[in-house]
Design a protein around this motif. Sequence first.
Motif, short mmCIF file in Angstrom:
data_model
loop_
_atom_site.label_atom_id
_atom_site.label_comp_id
_atom_site.label_asym_id
_atom_site.label_seq_id
_atom_site.Cartn_x
_atom_site.Cartn_y
_atom_site.Cartn_z
N ASP A 63 7.10 1.52 -2.75
CA ASP A 63 6.92 2.89 -2.25
C ASP A 63 5.62 3.49 -2.79
N LEU A 66 2.59 1.82 -1.21
CA LEU A 66 2.43 2.27 0.18
C LEU A 66 1.79 3.65 0.22
N GLU A 67 2.20 4.53 -0.69
CA GLU A 67 1.63 5.89 -0.75
C GLU A 67 0.12 5.85 -0.90
N ARG A 69 -1.75 3.20 -0.16
CA ARG A 69 -2.28 2.21 0.79
C ARG A 69 -2.86 0.97 0.08
N THR A 122 1.13 0.67 8.94
CA THR A 122 2.19 1.09 9.85
C THR A 122 3.33 0.08 9.85
N SER A 125 5.22 0.17 6.51
CA SER A 125 6.04 1.37 6.40
C SER A 125 7.38 1.19 7.11
N THR A 126 7.34 0.66 8.32
CA THR A 126 8.57 0.39 9.07
C THR A 126 9.38 -0.72 8.41
#
Length: 152
Positions: A63, A66-67, A69, A122, A125-126
């Motif tokens: 997480d 991802l925040e 990148r 993207t 994230s999914t």
Amino acid sequence: MPSTPSPTPHSDEERVPSPNSDLIDHETFDQLLEMDDDDDHDFSKSIVWNYFEQAETTFGSMDKALEVRDLDELSKLGHFLKGSSAAIGLTKVKASCEKMQHFGNMKDETGTNTISEDDAITKISTLLEKVKDEYKEAETYLKNFYKERDDS
């Protein structure tokens, strides 16, 4: 004369039931169970519970990565959790983590074609939400498996 299958250390009723053949690789999980003492699942249970802790920590790290990148970190974390998941036979989680590893390297899910950074973010994230759901499904299944054995 037909050959007789060799005996296994665990009876058929001890084998993991197959609710969903793509959730658990039963051959791998059965090998883990074979390392247990006869009626005692403490060894395999400790490995599975350590995996749960490891997965939760790794999801938190994913997480955060991802925040910001951080695709390289996401690829490394996907690779790490893929190996841990494979070791106990979590097929769905392993497959999703492999895809995350590829996306983190800006490759498609097969690892062959290059994708853009935005596309990778993207897709990750999914995928991260999907792999968390797959993990929860496996966690519930395994906790029920050990609860049934603890209750008997």
